[in-house]
Design an enzyme around this catalytic site. Structure first.
Site, PDB file in Angstrom:
ATOM      1  N   GLY A 149       0.819  -1.207   0.000  1.00  0.00           N
ATOM      2  CA  GLY A 149       0.000   0.000   0.000  1.00  0.00           C
ATOM      3  C   GLY A 149       0.856   1.261   0.000  1.00  0.00           C
ATOM      4  N   ALA A 151      -1.279   4.635  -0.053  1.00  0.00           N
ATOM      5  CA  ALA A 151      -2.219   5.691  -0.464  1.00  0.00           C
ATOM      6  C   ALA A 151      -2.072   6.069  -1.933  1.00  0.00           C
ATOM      7  CB  ALA A 151      -2.066   6.938   0.424  1.00  0.00           C
ATOM      8  N   SER A 221      -3.890  -2.428   1.879  1.00  0.00           N
ATOM      9  CA  SER A 221      -4.349  -1.045   1.790  1.00  0.00           C
ATOM     10  C   SER A 221      -4.585  -0.653   0.326  1.00  0.00           C
ATOM     11  CB  SER A 221      -3.330  -0.124   2.471  1.00  0.00           C
ATOM     12  OG  SER A 221      -3.845   1.172   2.637  1.00  0.00           O
ATOM     13  N   ALA A 222      -3.909   0.397  -0.170  1.00  0.00           N
ATOM     14  CA  ALA A 222      -4.061   0.769  -1.579  1.00  0.00           C
ATOM     15  C   ALA A 222      -3.638  -0.376  -2.488  1.00  0.00           C
ATOM     16  CB  ALA A 222      -3.231   2.014  -1.881  1.00  0.00           C
ATOM     17  N   ASP A 322      -9.654   0.326  12.393  1.00  0.00           N
ATOM     18  CA  ASP A 322      -8.965   0.963  11.260  1.00  0.00           C
ATOM     19  C   ASP A 322      -9.665   2.276  10.921  1.00  0.00           C
ATOM     20  OD1 ASP A 322      -7.835   1.683   8.809  1.00  0.00           O
ATOM     21  OD2 ASP A 322      -7.648  -0.390   8.145  1.00  0.00           O
ATOM     22  N   HIS A 354      -5.068   0.202  11.254  1.00  0.00           N
ATOM     23  CA  HIS A 354      -4.588   0.029   9.886  1.00  0.00           C
ATOM     24  C   HIS A 354      -3.160  -0.502   9.857  1.00  0.00           C
ATOM     25  CE1 HIS A 354      -5.180   0.753   5.610  1.00  0.00           C
ATOM     26  NE2 HIS A 354      -3.986   1.312   5.535  1.00  0.00           N
TER      27      HIS A 354
END
Length: 413
Positions: A149, A151, A221-222, A322, A354
């Site tokens: 990840g 973002a 995540s991303a 999260d 997270h």
């Protein structure tokens, strides 16, 4: 009073996006030769590390320069408002508290003979991947293709080094795929890069001792969002009979960790968290593209029936505490997959944040529910591997507990 800087008006056009990407690619292209490959059929063919200490230091400096330069370019778009200053300070303190662990992992990353760094899988900047190889070379090993990840703007393949090192200790090969971040590229570039990286792994992993019939895709995540987009887009192409570079049938399972799968529901949340709407929409190539890059929306399309039926077993992990991406994002995606007849399950971790699942818990060592689940899932059909796992020593601790707890309190994520 908080201030922020929006993207220039010229960023709104697709031509400007293309010019920006070309400029960033020219600025940040780093040509790195791939390491020699390991052939499982002949142990004597295993490449020896011949890099000098100076060469390793030079490589580390080049990698650091890349990440630093991208970070400063990012700040040029974000602006320097009160919110970002406080988050940067929190991030600096967070990194300092976890530094004892980061330094140990970095040393292993740069100097371990079991790590093959920056293998070239494509012709674009950042088309590189790292391989983490088990010391035991007997037989073909299962493979995890991992997408980190960040973002969509600070992702980097080395962020997966702790996961790679720990899974390699359990006889699992890990391939950490790098991809262009914004502003080097936008979401379609990221998805294309990851798909190309998966294709390289499917075609070449046997040369490193990996089993091409036991490949697992994992994103965090991303990276969970990007990899799930790549998986679904590939399934749609395959279901329509289009030309493909890899088959969804080669993926045994998909693991999504703390991901977001419906961007339409996350725009306001990200804006309030500091990833401003103008920047997020620029990353995602405009508001009209949000549905196109939302896996939850993609599987609801009646025309994707055949593609959904081709998907592998999907397992999503999420912490209930999260705040970066709410756990409801994973719950809603699993519910949608169930309605569409896909094999999917959700595993929630009460009170986990997270970063707990991906950083603090692995740095803590010892028993880790998520890690143990993934290893047991991958080794489910291998009784010998399961027996070795049962006898494996506890994973090492990298950071004292007091520092981990302080880091959790100051984490900006």
């Amino acid at each position: 009073m908080e201030t922020s800087t929006s993207l220039p008006a010229t960023m709104d056009s697709s031509d400007s996006f293309e010019n920006l990407k070309q400029q960033m690619e020219a600025d940040d292209l780093i040509r790195v030769s791939s390491f020699p490959r390991r052939r499982a059929v002949n142990k004597k063919a295993r490449p020896r590390r011949q890099q000098s200490f100076g060469r390793e230091i030079g490589h580390a400096a080049a990698e650091t320069y890349l990440v630093t330069s991208l970070s400063f370019k990012l700040l040029g778009y974000l602006g320097v408002g009160y919110r970002w200053i406080t988050r940067l300070l929190a991030l600096a303190l967070y990194a300092m508290l976890l530094m004892p662990g980061f330094l140990q992992v970095a040393f292993q990353y740069f100097f371990s003979s079991q790590v093959r760094r920056s293998i070239v899988y494509g012709d674009q900047p950042r088309n590189r991947l790292d391989l983490y190889l088990p010391s035991n070379e007997d037989g073909l090993k299962p493979v995890v293709a991992f997408v980190t990840g960040g973002a969509w703007i600070i992702g980097y393949k080395a962020w997966g080094s702790l996961l790679g090192l720990q899974l390699a200790e359990r006889d699992i090969i890990v391939a950490c795929i790098d991809y262009r971040n914004f502003p080097q590229g936008t979401i379609s570039d990221m998805v294309n890069d990851v798909s190309q990286g998966i294709a390289y792994i499917c075609k070449n992993i046997i040369e490193y001792g990996g089993d091409p019939n036991r490949i697992y895709l994992m994103g965090q995540s991303a990276g969970a969002h990007i990899s799930s987009c790549a998986l679904l887009q590939q399934a749609i192409k395959e279901s329509r009979g289009n030309s493909i570079s890899w088959s969804v049938s080669q993926i045994k399972a998909y693991f999504g960790l703390s991901g977001g799968y419906n961007l339409l529901n996350l725009v306001d949340h990200f804006h309030n968290r500091g990833l401003y709407r103008s920047i997020f929409l620029s990353i995602m190539e405009g508001k009209k593209s949000l549905e196109q890059f939302s896996p939850e929306v993609m599987v609801q399309d009646p025309s994707s029936d055949k593609a959904v039926s081709m998907l592998p077993h999907i397992v999503l992990f999420h912490g209930t505490a999260d705040s970066s991406i709410p756990s409801d994002a994973s719950k809603a995606f699993v519910d949608t997959l169930h309605r569409r007849g896909a094999r999917a399950e959700l595993i929630l971790y009460d009170g986990k944040t997270h970063t707990d699942l991906f950083l603090q818990d692995p740095l803590r060592g010892g028993k880790d529910e998520l890690f143990d689940y993934v290893v047991a899932f991958i080794h489910a059909d291998d009784k010998e591997a399961l027996a070795r796992d049962a006898m494996a020593p506890p994973r090492r601790r990298y950071v004292p507990e007091i520092l981990l707890r302080l880091a959790r309190r100051v984490s900006p994520f």
